[in-house]
Scaffold this active site. Structure first.
Site, short mmCIF file in Angstrom:
data_model
loop_
_atom_site.label_atom_id
_atom_site.label_comp_id
_atom_site.label_asym_id
_atom_site.label_seq_id
_atom_site.Cartn_x
_atom_site.Cartn_y
_atom_site.Cartn_z
CG PHE A 129 -2.10 0.80 1.27
CD1 PHE A 129 -3.20 0.64 0.59
CD2 PHE A 129 -1.90 2.25 1.81
CE1 PHE A 129 -4.32 1.33 0.58
CE2 PHE A 129 -2.92 3.13 1.83
CZ PHE A 129 -4.30 2.68 1.27
CG ASP A 198 -0.04 -2.36 7.40
OD1 ASP A 198 -1.37 -2.78 7.47
OD2 ASP A 198 -0.15 -1.26 6.86
CE1 TYR A 223 -9.58 3.00 6.46
CE2 TYR A 223 -8.49 3.82 8.51
CZ TYR A 223 -8.56 3.66 7.12
OH TYR A 223 -7.53 3.72 6.23
CE LYS A 224 -7.88 -0.21 4.78
NZ LYS A 224 -6.35 -0.11 4.47
NE ARG A 385 -9.69 -3.06 -2.85
CZ ARG A 385 -9.25 -2.33 -1.68
NH1 ARG A 385 -8.12 -2.78 -1.40
NH2 ARG A 385 -9.63 -1.41 -1.52
C1 PLP Z 1 -6.04 0.97 4.59
C2 PLP Z 1 -4.43 0.70 4.71
C3 PLP Z 1 -3.78 1.81 5.15
C4 PLP Z 1 -4.43 3.35 5.57
O1 PLP Z 1 -3.50 4.07 6.28
P1 PLP Z 1 -4.35 5.19 7.26
O2 PLP Z 1 -3.26 6.00 7.82
O3 PLP Z 1 -5.34 4.67 7.91
O4 PLP Z 1 -4.56 6.33 6.16
C5 PLP Z 1 -2.26 1.75 5.25
N1 PLP Z 1 -1.75 0.59 4.82
C6 PLP Z 1 -2.34 -0.14 4.28
C7 PLP Z 1 -1.84 -1.65 3.85
C8 PLP Z 1 -3.70 -0.29 4.30
O5 PLP Z 1 -4.54 -1.34 3.63
#
Ligand code: PLP
Length: 426
Positions: A129, A198, A223-224, A385
């Site tokens: 990400f 992560d 939030y996921k 997705r």
């Molecule tokens: C959703 C997601 C994020 C989001 O980061 P925020 O700081 O909450 O915006 C970061 N890393 C991964 C791998 C994600 O899937």
């Protein structure tokens, strides 16, 4: 051929079905984007009102003590810890994933600087990400490290004694491919490499055992799959053997041993408390608890084993129906078929029109999302997705979602210009 009646029968047998009632799921919507923003728990609206009207409105500043606000980051951390194989007192909910990643990567960089100063590489995945890669770039600049980006199949061979830190996302956001956390961590540790995981796409979605894997640091968002609400505080975990080795870099007063002594010198709290920085958003933190409470309830319905079995059944069904009914439309499968390598999403590829097809599905009430590829012929294609949240996604939902996908492809309705306008958030 799997029929609609087969899917309805699967829903009727689903022992997790009562948990669907814990969520607001709008009429006419099939929600397959819980891996991006989870659905609202029904309890959330009343909880938000209670916090605003009672705890804040009536309790005012007293609520930091009387409503337990001050304890909430740790209390929620303890409540959720078992779902990621962490112990009590090892997890806090705070800040965002990006910020927490900065904290733990910096702690890792400081550990390496002391234990193995010659090591210069921070390795990660090319398709990690992007925010993870941006934060890693920043930490590399500060600590004179070099960020090396690899394809997944190159990682095992790259775990050598010139690597300082291995930073991976357990389940890839683009493909849904899952790493073997225990195997990668063991191989990394054999070479003296610090491992940062992560868990954004795995927390609450797949079995995670941080202690079992012997991981060093982990972060993830709420939030996921955790359904904590938009922008809800993320979590951070550090292995107890490492927690107290360094200050984390954002040495704010909530991470101080005695924040309310108001002394000028920073003395970090012992344990994960030091990973807090400043005052946390209590409305959001309180609402997050509603999402975690559903997991606590899910423990009585078979817990992660039941959630994982259903998740795999849902993604298997989706893949099978797409392959049975949508042939000849140029769709590819980016998600691994092997259960051990699959998260809780299915990602399809298509050389053109992926964005517009997703928009046409959304117009029909089937909400998935689009993730941009690198535009080349390489492994990183545009992605359609679809996320499956076993707490609330049903088998009939899957059947109708694939029916809509087939109809969108057969009718060609996605070619309409209205579906080609790119929104700010995809
Ligand atoms: C959703 C997601 C994020 C989001 O980061 P925020 O700081 O909450 O915006 C970061 N890393 C991964 C791998 C994600 O899937």
């Amino acid at each position: 051929m799997t029929t609609l009646q087969d899917c309805q029968a699967l829903d009727a047998q689903d022992t997790l079905r009562p948990l669907r009632e814990r969520f607001v799921l709008p009429e006419g919507v099939i929600y397959l984007d819980g891996n991006s923003l989870g659905a609202s728990p029904r309890a959330a609206a009343a909880r938000a009102a209670e916090i605003v009207q009672q705890e804040w409105g009536q309790g005012l500043i007293r609520s930091w003590n009387s409503a337990g606000w001050i304890e909430l980051p740790r209390r929620l951390g303890d409540q959720f810890a078992p779902w990621i194989g962490a112990g009590p007192g090892e997890v806090v909910f705070t800040d965002t994933t990006s910020i927490n990643l900065y904290k733990v990567l910096t702690a890792a960089a400081r550990i390496v600087r002391e234990d193995a100063p010659g090591r210069r590489k921070l390795i990660s995945e090319h398709s990690n990400f992007p925010t993870d890669l941006y934060i890693a770039q920043s930490v590399c600049q500060e600590y004179g490290l070099e960020l090396v980006l690899l394809e997944p199949q190159e990682i095992a061979g790259a775990l050598r004694d010139d690597v300082a830190i291995c930073m991976l996302t357990h389940v890839n956001y683009r493909t849904g491919a899952m790493h073997d956390m225990a195997a990668v961590t063991a191989a990394a540790h054999a070479q003296g490499i610090v491992c940062v995981w992560d868990l954004c796409h795995s927390a609450g979605a797949v079995p995670v055992d941080l202690h079992g894997a012997g991981a060093d640091f982990a972060v993830g968002c709420s939030y996921k799959y955790l359904n904590g609400g938009p922008g809800a505080p993320a979590f951070v975990w550090a292995h107890p053997r490492l927690i107290d080795r360094f200050w984390q870099p954002l040495a704010g007063w909530f991470g101080h041993a005695e924040p309310f002594r108001f002394v000028p010198d920073y003395h970090p709290a012992q344990g994960i408390q030091r990973y807090l920085c400043g005052t946390q958003p209590m409305v959001s933190m309180g609402v997050l608890q509603c999402g975690l409470d559903v997991y606590t309830e899910a423990a009585q319905f078979g817990g992660m084993a039941a959630l994982r079995a259903k998740s795999l059944a849902l993604t298997d069904l989706f893949i099978r129906l797409v392959e049975e009914t949508c042939q000849g439309h140029g769709l590819g499968l980016a998600t691994p078929r092997a259960h051990a390598r699959r998260g809780s999403q299915v990602c399809l590829t298509r050389d053109d029109g992926a964005y517009a097809i997703v928009q046409a599905l959304i117009a029909r009430g089937v909400i998935g999302d689009f993730r941009k590829g690198d535009g080349g012929a390489g492994p990183h294609k545009d992605i359609l997705r679809f996320g499956f949240t076993p707490l609330y996604t049903g088998f009939e939902d899957v059947w109708h979602a694939v029916r809509h996908l087939r109809e969108v492809l057969e009718s060609g309705e996605w070619r309409s210009p209205v579906f080609h306008q790119i929104n700010a958030v995809t």
